[in-house]
Design an enzyme around this catalytic site. Structure first.
Site, PDB file in Angstrom:
ATOM      1  N   ASN A 170      51.598 -47.327 -46.185  1.00 42.88           N
ATOM      2  CA  ASN A 170      52.888 -47.493 -45.507  1.00 42.88           C
ATOM      3  C   ASN A 170      54.060 -46.763 -46.153  1.00 42.88           C
ATOM      4  O   ASN A 170      55.168 -46.762 -45.599  1.00 42.88           O
ATOM      5  CB  ASN A 170      53.246 -48.977 -45.425  1.00 42.88           C
ATOM      6  CG  ASN A 170      52.342 -49.736 -44.475  1.00 42.88           C
ATOM      7  OD1 ASN A 170      51.843 -49.172 -43.504  1.00 42.88           O
ATOM      8  ND2 ASN A 170      52.111 -51.004 -44.759  1.00 42.88           N
ATOM      9  N   HIS A 197      47.792 -40.617 -31.717  1.00 43.49           N
ATOM     10  CA  HIS A 197      47.772 -39.464 -32.615  1.00 43.49           C
ATOM     11  C   HIS A 197      48.205 -38.186 -31.908  1.00 43.49           C
ATOM     12  O   HIS A 197      48.205 -37.115 -32.512  1.00 43.49           O
ATOM     13  CB  HIS A 197      46.371 -39.286 -33.207  1.00 43.49           C
ATOM     14  CG  HIS A 197      46.040 -40.321 -34.229  1.00 43.49           C
ATOM     15  ND1 HIS A 197      44.778 -40.464 -34.777  1.00 43.49           N
ATOM     16  CD2 HIS A 197      46.794 -41.289 -34.811  1.00 43.49           C
ATOM     17  CE1 HIS A 197      44.771 -41.463 -35.649  1.00 43.49           C
ATOM     18  NE2 HIS A 197      45.986 -41.973 -35.679  1.00 43.49           N
ATOM     19  N   ARG A 247      54.054 -45.457 -35.049  1.00 44.96           N
ATOM     20  CA  ARG A 247      53.196 -45.687 -36.217  1.00 44.96           C
ATOM     21  C   ARG A 247      53.569 -46.993 -36.903  1.00 44.96           C
ATOM     22  O   ARG A 247      52.699 -47.758 -37.333  1.00 44.96           O
ATOM     23  CB  ARG A 247      53.346 -44.515 -37.189  1.00 44.96           C
ATOM     24  CG  ARG A 247      52.427 -44.598 -38.407  1.00 44.96           C
ATOM     25  CD  ARG A 247      52.361 -43.270 -39.124  1.00 44.96           C
ATOM     26  NE  ARG A 247      51.493 -43.354 -40.281  1.00 44.96           N
ATOM     27  CZ  ARG A 247      51.913 -43.334 -41.543  1.00 44.96           C
ATOM     28  NH1 ARG A 247      53.217 -43.225 -41.800  1.00 44.96           N
ATOM     29  NH2 ARG A 247      51.064 -43.413 -42.544  1.00 44.96           N
ATOM     30  N   HIS A 286      51.049 -50.223 -37.669  1.00 41.19           N
ATOM     31  CA  HIS A 286      50.872 -50.698 -39.036  1.00 41.19           C
ATOM     32  C   HIS A 286      51.320 -52.148 -39.180  1.00 41.19           C
ATOM     33  O   HIS A 286      50.770 -52.890 -39.999  1.00 41.19           O
ATOM     34  CB  HIS A 286      51.636 -49.795 -40.009  1.00 41.19           C
ATOM     35  CG  HIS A 286      50.935 -48.499 -40.280  1.00 41.19           C
ATOM     36  ND1 HIS A 286      50.783 -47.989 -41.549  1.00 41.19           N
ATOM     37  CD2 HIS A 286      50.318 -47.613 -39.454  1.00 41.19           C
ATOM     38  CE1 HIS A 286      50.107 -46.849 -41.488  1.00 41.19           C
ATOM     39  NE2 HIS A 286      49.823 -46.602 -40.214  1.00 41.19           N
TER      40      HIS A 286
END
Length: 314
Positions: free
Chosen positions: A88, A186, A56, A60
């Site tokens: 975040n 995911h 993740r 990001h």
């Protein structure tokens, strides 16, 4: 883990016009990859969420100024850094990168490029700790000097529809194929209620629950995330096998049992819908597509320096 970190490195150098190489550190740090993987393996033994956390973090970072390590920088003075932007604040596993850096410095007496470290961490984690694919990522990137919390809003939101997702990805040179494949990340991790509350409470003026959600699944989510529950820690795993990198996520899309509006949105385009079906029926097809898109995404960015400290610019 190594692949993800390597892909982050790729971003930085491409923007600088500097050629990347799979053997960039062969002479200076021949054992760098094994050292980094050990740091990730050790961390994962104590925390099974580390692979999802690093993956993740990688996404990001790459979607804001590319994969240049800007998400690692700390806020300073009046400047609120990227990591403190609303999307975040729940990022974690930064310590794994710190541990890998310390191990490399101990072995080679040098300050490694943080962008490289992140890519290595993620790819190695996916492969070694969660049963996912591995890939050879070109190396040679640098770290960025700019990090702004306000720019974290550029990240695609879990409430996005297919048009918004396509626009967000295309702005970064990524296709619908990349969107479908990268969304498969995911399959790992955990989601807080706030990311999918829009589907289970006050969906619109006529219905409380998103009609595209499978009823019993929606009911289970409402039990975990009741309307009056404001607990920031409440949430659910991304899928039943949330520590294993597999194609369960795509099967759940077809069963209408995914958490985010953006997950369900993959059924809103003929192209992505077809890919969802393909990946649901073949883990191998998904893994190959994921690797291809990860390398592509990891080649987006640019950096300007090699940081001596993860958290601050030189």
């Amino acid at each position: 883990m190594a692949a993800l970190l390597s892909s982050l490195l790729i971003f930085s150098f491409l923007s600088l016009g500097t050629p990347l190489s799979s053997n960039y550190y062969q002479k200076t740090c021949p054992n760098a990859e094994s050292i980094i993987r050990k740091a990730v393996t050790d961390a994962t033994k104590n925390d099974k969420t580390v692979p999802a956390g690093l993956l993740r973090m990688h996404f990001h970072d790459c979607f804001v100024r590319g994969c240049d390590g800007s998400v690692l920088l700390n806020s300073k003075g009046k400047n609120k850094a990227e990591k403190d932007g609303p999307p975040n604040v729940s990022l974690h596993a930064f310590y794994v990168i710190d541990n890998a850096k310390k191990a490399l410095e101990s072995a080679y007496f040098l300050a490694p490029v943080y962008a490289h470290l992140r890519v290595y961490d993620v790819s190695g984690l996916i492969y070694m700790q969660s049963g996912g694919p591995s890939w050879d990522v070109p190396k040679g990137r640098k770290d960025g000097r700019t990090s702004k919390a306000s720019e974290s809003t550029q990240l695609p939101a879990p409430t996005f529809n297919i048009s918004q997702l396509q626009q967000s990805f295309s702005q970064r040179g990524l296709s619908l194929e990349d969107l479908a494949a990268l969304s498969g990340a995911h399959t790992l991790g955990f989601s807080h209620c706030s990311s999918f509350n829009n589907r289970i409470h006050n969906f619109n003026s006529t219905t409380d629950i998103d009609p595209s959600l499978q009823p019993s699944f929606a009911a289970s989510l409402r039990r975990v995330c009741p309307a009056k529950n404001n607990a920031k820690t409440a949430g659910v795993p991304m899928d039943p096998s949330s520590t294993t990198f597999d194609n369960t996520y795509y099967k759940l899309i077809l069963q209408q049992k995914v958490l985010f509006s953006s997950d369900n949105a993959l059924l809103g385009s003929p192209k992505t819908k077809s890919l969802v079906s393909k990946f649901a029926s073949s883990k191998d097809a998904f893994s190959k597509a994921f690797v291809k898109s990860m390398i592509k995404m990891s080649s987006i960015t640019g950096g300007q320096e090699i940081r001596k400290d993860c958290r601050v610019v030189n």
